[in-house]
Design an enzyme around this catalytic site. Structure first.
Site, short mmCIF file in Angstrom:
data_model
loop_
_atom_site.label_atom_id
_atom_site.label_comp_id
_atom_site.label_asym_id
_atom_site.label_seq_id
_atom_site.Cartn_x
_atom_site.Cartn_y
_atom_site.Cartn_z
N HIS A 1 -1.61 -0.67 3.46
CA HIS A 1 -2.40 0.57 3.37
C HIS A 1 -3.50 0.40 2.33
O HIS A 1 -3.57 -0.63 1.64
CB HIS A 1 -1.51 1.77 2.99
CG HIS A 1 -0.91 1.67 1.63
ND1 HIS A 1 0.34 1.15 1.40
CD2 HIS A 1 -1.37 2.04 0.39
CE1 HIS A 1 0.63 1.20 0.12
NE2 HIS A 1 -0.40 1.73 -0.53
N HIS B 1 2.91 6.15 4.33
CA HIS B 1 1.47 6.32 4.36
C HIS B 1 0.80 5.10 4.95
O HIS B 1 1.28 3.97 4.80
CB HIS B 1 0.86 6.66 3.00
CG HIS B 1 1.14 5.67 1.90
ND1 HIS B 1 2.28 4.93 1.81
CD2 HIS B 1 0.40 5.31 0.83
CE1 HIS B 1 2.25 4.16 0.73
NE2 HIS B 1 1.12 4.37 0.12
N HIS C 1 -7.12 0.69 -4.39
CA HIS C 1 -6.37 -0.52 -4.13
C HIS C 1 -6.14 -0.73 -2.64
O HIS C 1 -6.18 0.21 -1.85
CB HIS C 1 -5.01 -0.52 -4.86
CG HIS C 1 -4.02 0.48 -4.33
ND1 HIS C 1 -3.87 1.74 -4.85
CD2 HIS C 1 -3.09 0.37 -3.33
CE1 HIS C 1 -2.91 2.38 -4.20
NE2 HIS C 1 -2.43 1.57 -3.27
N HIS D 1 7.32 4.48 -7.53
CA HIS D 1 6.57 5.71 -7.30
C HIS D 1 7.53 6.88 -7.06
O HIS D 1 8.59 6.70 -6.46
CB HIS D 1 5.70 5.59 -6.04
CG HIS D 1 4.54 4.66 -6.17
ND1 HIS D 1 3.62 4.74 -7.19
CD2 HIS D 1 4.15 3.63 -5.39
CE1 HIS D 1 2.70 3.80 -7.02
NE2 HIS D 1 3.00 3.11 -5.94
N TYR E 1 0.76 -2.93 -9.58
CA TYR E 1 -0.69 -2.92 -9.42
C TYR E 1 -1.27 -4.04 -10.27
O TYR E 1 -0.88 -4.23 -11.44
CB TYR E 1 -1.28 -1.59 -9.86
CG TYR E 1 -0.96 -0.45 -8.92
CD1 TYR E 1 -1.59 -0.34 -7.69
CD2 TYR E 1 -0.01 0.51 -9.26
CE1 TYR E 1 -1.29 0.70 -6.82
CE2 TYR E 1 0.30 1.54 -8.40
CZ TYR E 1 -0.34 1.64 -7.18
OH TYR E 1 -0.03 2.66 -6.33
N GLU F 1 -2.09 -4.14 -4.67
CA GLU F 1 -0.72 -3.68 -4.91
C GLU F 1 0.24 -4.50 -4.08
O GLU F 1 -0.04 -4.84 -2.92
CB GLU F 1 -0.57 -2.21 -4.52
CG GLU F 1 0.84 -1.65 -4.74
CD GLU F 1 1.06 -0.27 -4.14
OE1 GLU F 1 1.90 0.47 -4.68
OE2 GLU F 1 0.40 0.06 -3.13
#
Length: 307
Positions: A152, A199, A214, A246, A255, A265
């Protein structure tokens, strides 16, 4: 779930200062497989991806992202979505087949945050090296961090509300999670999915348009995230944050920055999402825990450093 339109993120084209230095980093440290070069670009895939490339490096005098692309089901779907974009008032451009190595015709358009998005239906299938008949579980010749796939991107820009509406109303993305600003009404960020992943793209409100926060690469386990951190330290890679978890998506993360300063990431985990789920909302006072669940606070670089 039934796929009928956009399938998944297809590729990110990012800008780098030195093609050779960057190609060495993405092949030797990240463990991506170089699949080709043209006059301006170097192409890479992750080991378990079937298509020719998912990351494209282009030499430029500033870092950042040129475009983020999604693969769609087939050519009729590409034409249908192009029509929906035009009906919605979005200007589109057709990029001819072959302009990008091993890639068919693309439909390019700009979203309200200033980012260029592309849709395409065709890309050369190269396989993952395991074959389609009685395959082994993984490839023995992987090296470096060796992510499974490009997963993503998080994009920073101004009008994330209009961009969110475009993804939802035209391309059928669903809202998975959101973070609210102090007023409790305005979205600071939205996390959107076209699959059952937590996501496929995320958008965060920012003073400048067209910025990259990112691009993310998927690993299988938390242990592989920790191994990635070891490899980053061995190669003196600049780490921004992590390893940690997260709150948003529940994924585990590191990161870090490539040699040109583009943030990347490594990501593992995250829950499965379905369109009948209610969106999760995070309030401003809990934004630190939302982003970095263990530290429960944001660092300045994470908020301000974009390319």
């Amino acid at each position: 779930m039934a796929f009928h339109g956009v399938l998944r993120p297809g590729h990110a084209q990012i800008r780098v200062f030195d093609l050779d230095e960057s190609a060495d980093f993405y092949s030797r440290v990240m463990g991506l497989q170089e699949t080709g070069r043209d006059a301006q670009r170097v192409y890479f895939k992750c080991w378990d991806e079937r298509d020719h490339h998912s990351l494209v490096l282009r030499k430029a005098d500033r870092a950042g992202i040129d475009c983020f692309a999604f693969k769609v089901m087939d050519t009729p779907t590409l034409r249908r979505l192009e029509g929906r974009l035009k009906e919605y008032g979005v200007a589109t451009e057709r990029v001819p087949a072959g302009e990008m190595l091993a890639t068919g015709e693309r439909v390019r358009f700009q979203i309200p945050t200033g980012h260029m998005i592309e849709l395409y239906a065709d890309k050369q299938r190269v396989g993952n090296g395991l074959g389609d008949l009685n395959p082994e579980a993984w490839r023995e010749d992987t090296r470096g961090i060796a992510p499974l796939r490009m997963d993503h991107a998080l994009l920073y820009g101004g009008d994330i509300d209009a961009a969110h509406r475009l993804f939802a109303e035209v391309l059928d993305f669903g809202l998975v999670e959101r973070v609210k600003l102090e007023d409790g009404q305005t979205d600071l960020g939205v996390w959107l999915s076209i699959s059952n992943k937590a996501h496929d793209i995320a958008l965060v409100r920012h003073a400048e348009d067209g910025k990259l926060h990112h691009v993310s690469f998927m690993l299988e386990t938390w242990e592989q995230v920790l191994r990635a951190a070891d490899l980053m330290t061995m190669h003196r890679v600049s780490i921004d944050m992590g390893p940690t978890r997260h709150g948003i998506t529940r994924g585990t993360t590191i990161y870090f920055f490539d040699p040109s300063g583009n943030r990347m990431e490594t990501f593992a985990g995250g829950y499965q999402w379905y369109p009948d789920h209610d969106p999760i909302t995070w309030t401003w006072e809990e934004v630190g825990r939302a982003i970095f669940y263990h530290d429960r606070k944001l660092n300045e670089a994470f908020l301000s450093v974009v390319t």
